[in-house]
Design a protein around this motif. Structure first.
Motif, mmCIF file in Angstrom:
data_model
loop_
_atom_site.group_PDB
_atom_site.id
_atom_site.type_symbol
_atom_site.label_atom_id
_atom_site.label_comp_id
_atom_site.label_asym_id
_atom_site.label_seq_id
_atom_site.Cartn_x
_atom_site.Cartn_y
_atom_site.Cartn_z
ATOM 1 N N ILE A 282 0.839 -1.206 0.000
ATOM 2 C CA ILE A 282 0.000 0.000 0.000
ATOM 3 C C ILE A 282 0.870 1.251 0.000
ATOM 4 N N LEU A 283 1.877 1.257 0.852
ATOM 5 C CA LEU A 283 2.753 2.412 0.980
ATOM 6 C C LEU A 283 3.561 2.660 -0.294
ATOM 7 N N LEU A 284 4.069 1.598 -0.909
ATOM 8 C CA LEU A 284 4.993 1.750 -2.028
ATOM 9 C C LEU A 284 4.304 1.845 -3.378
ATOM 10 N N PRO A 289 1.112 4.416 -11.307
ATOM 11 C CA PRO A 289 0.008 4.387 -12.278
ATOM 12 C C PRO A 289 -0.118 3.062 -13.023
ATOM 13 N N LYS A 290 0.962 2.244 -13.037
ATOM 14 C CA LYS A 290 0.923 0.967 -13.754
ATOM 15 C C LYS A 290 0.355 -0.167 -12.909
ATOM 16 N N THR A 291 0.191 0.059 -11.604
ATOM 17 C CA THR A 291 -0.310 -1.009 -10.733
ATOM 18 C C THR A 291 -1.575 -0.565 -9.994
ATOM 19 N N ALA A 297 -9.295 3.612 -2.814
ATOM 20 C CA ALA A 297 -8.649 3.139 -1.589
ATOM 21 C C ALA A 297 -8.995 1.682 -1.290
ATOM 22 N N GLY A 298 -10.282 1.320 -1.397
ATOM 23 C CA GLY A 298 -10.702 -0.043 -1.078
ATOM 24 C C GLY A 298 -10.035 -1.092 -1.949
ATOM 25 N N PRO A 299 -10.135 -0.955 -3.287
ATOM 26 C CA PRO A 299 -9.447 -1.927 -4.148
ATOM 27 C C PRO A 299 -7.935 -1.951 -3.954
ATOM 28 N N THR A 300 -7.328 -0.796 -3.659
ATOM 29 C CA THR A 300 -5.880 -0.782 -3.421
ATOM 30 C C THR A 300 -5.516 -1.619 -2.208
ATOM 31 N N ALA A 317 -1.126 -13.443 -9.848
ATOM 32 C CA ALA A 317 -0.871 -12.009 -9.887
ATOM 33 C C ALA A 317 -1.938 -11.313 -10.730
ATOM 34 N N THR A 318 -2.376 -10.157 -10.273
ATOM 35 C CA THR A 318 -3.327 -9.332 -11.029
ATOM 36 C C THR A 318 -2.624 -8.150 -11.695
ATOM 37 N N VAL A 319 -1.328 -7.984 -11.431
ATOM 38 C CA VAL A 319 -0.531 -6.936 -12.068
ATOM 39 C C VAL A 319 0.737 -7.573 -12.621
ATOM 40 N N ASP A 320 1.379 -6.868 -13.530
ATOM 41 C CA ASP A 320 2.634 -7.346 -14.096
ATOM 42 C C ASP A 320 3.761 -7.042 -13.108
ATOM 43 N N MET A 321 4.506 -8.078 -12.731
ATOM 44 C CA MET A 321 5.593 -7.879 -11.773
ATOM 45 C C MET A 321 6.658 -6.920 -12.309
ATOM 46 N N HIS A 322 6.785 -6.831 -13.609
ATOM 47 C CA HIS A 322 7.765 -5.926 -14.207
ATOM 48 C C HIS A 322 7.391 -4.466 -13.977
ATOM 49 N N ASP A 323 6.094 -4.203 -13.725
ATOM 50 C CA ASP A 323 5.621 -2.834 -13.525
ATOM 51 C C ASP A 323 5.784 -2.345 -12.094
ATOM 52 N N LEU A 324 6.129 -3.232 -11.172
ATOM 53 C CA LEU A 324 6.326 -2.807 -9.787
ATOM 54 C C LEU A 324 7.535 -1.887 -9.676
ATOM 55 N N TYR A 325 7.485 -0.967 -8.726
ATOM 56 C CA TYR A 325 8.658 -0.176 -8.413
ATOM 57 C C TYR A 325 9.758 -1.100 -7.888
ATOM 58 N N GLY A 326 10.999 -0.658 -8.008
ATOM 59 C CA GLY A 326 12.115 -1.467 -7.528
ATOM 60 C C GLY A 326 12.003 -1.784 -6.051
ATOM 61 N N SER A 327 11.506 -0.838 -5.256
ATOM 62 C CA SER A 327 11.332 -1.081 -3.822
ATOM 63 C C SER A 327 10.321 -2.181 -3.565
#
Length: 481
Positions: A282-284, A289-291, A297-300, A317-327
């Motif tokens: 949630i924090l990161l 915008p890609k994830t 707020a609720g869906p996040t 996974a419901t998002v592409d792992m490549h789109d995650l921030y490095g953190s």
């Protein structure tokens, strides 16, 4: 008068082939139970590699699968990893998908438990050695120090009940999940036949923490189906607890005071990591915008909890792992490396290993003479075992990462993510695994195998025997820190 040969008597004539096999298995089990278990897993991988190589396993009129793809799929299926070098939904035929479904259920049983079951089938009895093998799957310390005095997750006399629990719990949980998933499949527009098959498939993939999807697009058609995603989380959570915990909860779910330290540590650490992981996502990722950046707020919050559960070994996974921030990728790698509970369908170094290391750090900070948890003392040899598990795991990840980096020259963060996912049998990927050349595929397959059979089991199998030293050398303390 000549004596009549007695079949089956070693001293009087020929024996049946089953008796010869039984004696050979018993000799191997006597020499090294862990090596026998690894051989069983290796044999299963070989059989499934041959089956995936058959033309009937490929979809359409395409030729049979190349050896590296067939081997990788077999390892990923038997080791319940979920990584793939091909599109699992379209590459395999109905026969191939049947192999995947059968393989993940076999692999989800566990290395030593599976070997024990096969030994039981061959010998038609559950002897002391077989019980010791199954007990070591629930408590790896038995492989090093033998039966110990402290309370165990499963006592030796309860192993028969454990094996029954393994079979029944897998059947009941997967059936319940499949029934719950049916409405989602029908609502997505699939016919009754496909809905039943997809429900059974997804339920098996959730409970075994594998993460394969049988339908084109994976979870994309269910992106907003929170009922289905919740059921997948429940299946992954139950599968990651471990059969000893399920066994203990089934026996005494109303009386937590009777739970062993293993059960309490597993549940406590699992819940803490589940909540902490969701908070970090949630924090990161709330502004990415890609994830999750476009979500309310609720869906996040929900998707963050879903991600936290799947990075522990679930693989969906419901998002592409490549789109995650490095953190976020680093947090995901940490959660994958930890994994789930001991003797579970999850991988990683296990949550109890992390708990023992944390308790050791707390005891050291307080100057306490020993580690304690829930009113019980944890022996110091468990700390040594936990450190060994972490070091073995880190060594495997480091060696595999160096090899993949040299082969592909890919970005380090993507290589590290996929290698940890392979070692922890998680199944999440940045897309690197599907693009690996054959030599990289073999490296990742070996990483999955070593991660699944377990660092403790692997170390015990490589050791010829347990050495007993009848003397102690002079003590001297090096400077640490």
């Amino acid at each position: 008068m000549h004596a009549r040969p007695t079949i089956g008597n070693p001293g009087r004539g020929s024996r049946s082939w089953l008796g010869v096999v039984r004696d050979a298995v018993d000799g191997l089990v006597k020499h090294s139970p862990s090596r026998f278990a690894i051989l069983v897993f290796a044999a299963l991988i070989l059989v499934f590699t041959l089956l995936f190589s058959l033309p009937i396993a490929r979809a359409g009129e395409a030729p049979s699968a190349p050896l590296h793809d067939a081997l990788f799929t077999a390892v990923s299926v038997i080791c319940v990893t979920g990584l793939s070098t091909v599109d699992m939904a379209t590459y395999w035929s109905p026969f191939g998908h049947g192999l995947v479904y059968l393989g993940v259920n076999i692999g989800g049983i566990g290395v030593l438990t599976l070997a024990t079951t096969l030994g039981f089938v061959i010998s038609r009895r559950l002897g002391l050695r077989a019980k010791l093998m199954a007990a070591s799957d629930t408590n790896p310390s038995r492989l090093h120090v033998g039966p110990v005095a402290e309370r165990q997750a499963i006592r030796l006399g309860e192993v028969g009940g454990l094996l029954f629990t393994v079979a029944v719990s897998a059947l009941v949980i997967e059936a319940a999940l499949a029934i719950g998933l049916m409405p989602s499949m029908l609502a997505a527009g699939y016919d009754v036949g496909h809905s039943i098959w997809y429900s059974l498939y997804y339920s098996a993939m959730a409970f075994t923490n594998t993460g394969f999807s049988p339908n084109p697009g994976g979870l994309a058609p269910f992106e907003h189906d929170y009922w289905m995603q919740s059921l997948l989380m429940v299946g992954v959570f139950l599968g990651s607890l471990g059969f000893p915990v399920i066994f203990a909860l089934a026996k005494a779910w109303r009386t937590p005071r009777k739970w062993s330290v293993h059960v309490k540590l597993t549940l406590t650490t699992t819940v803490i990591l589940f909540i902490a992981g969701a908070a970090m996502f949630i924090l990161l990722e709330h502004a990415n915008p890609k994830t999750y950046g476009h979500l309310d707020a609720g869906p996040t919050i929900f998707q963050s909890f879903f991600m936290s559960a799947m990075t522990r070994s679930g693989g969906f996974a419901t998002v592409d792992m490549h789109d995650l921030y490095g953190s976020s990728q680093l947090v995901s790698s940490m959660l994958m490396f930890i994994g789930g509970g001991s003797a579970s369908t999850a991988g990683g170094i296990k949550v109890t290993t992390l708990a023992v290391l944390f308790l050791a750090a707390v005891a050291e900070a307080r100057g306490a003479p020993s580690m304690e948890a829930f009113g019980r003392r944890i022996p110091r040899d468990m700390l040594r075992l936990s450190v060994s598990v972490v070091l073995w795991g880190a060594t495997i990840v480091a060696a595999a990462s160096i090899a993949i980096l040299q082969i592909t020259k890919a970005p380090f963060e993507n290589v590290l993510f996929d290698v940890i996912s392979a070692f922890a049998t998680c199944g999440l990927s940045t897309g690197l695994t599907a693009e690996l050349p054959p030599e990289g595929v073999y490296v990742m397959a070996g990483t999955m195998f070593m991660g699944r059979v377990g660092t403790v089991t692997l170390a015990a199998a490589l050791a010829a025997s347990t050495r007993r030293q009848l003397f102690k050398r002079p003590e001297e303390r090096p400077i640490v820190g």
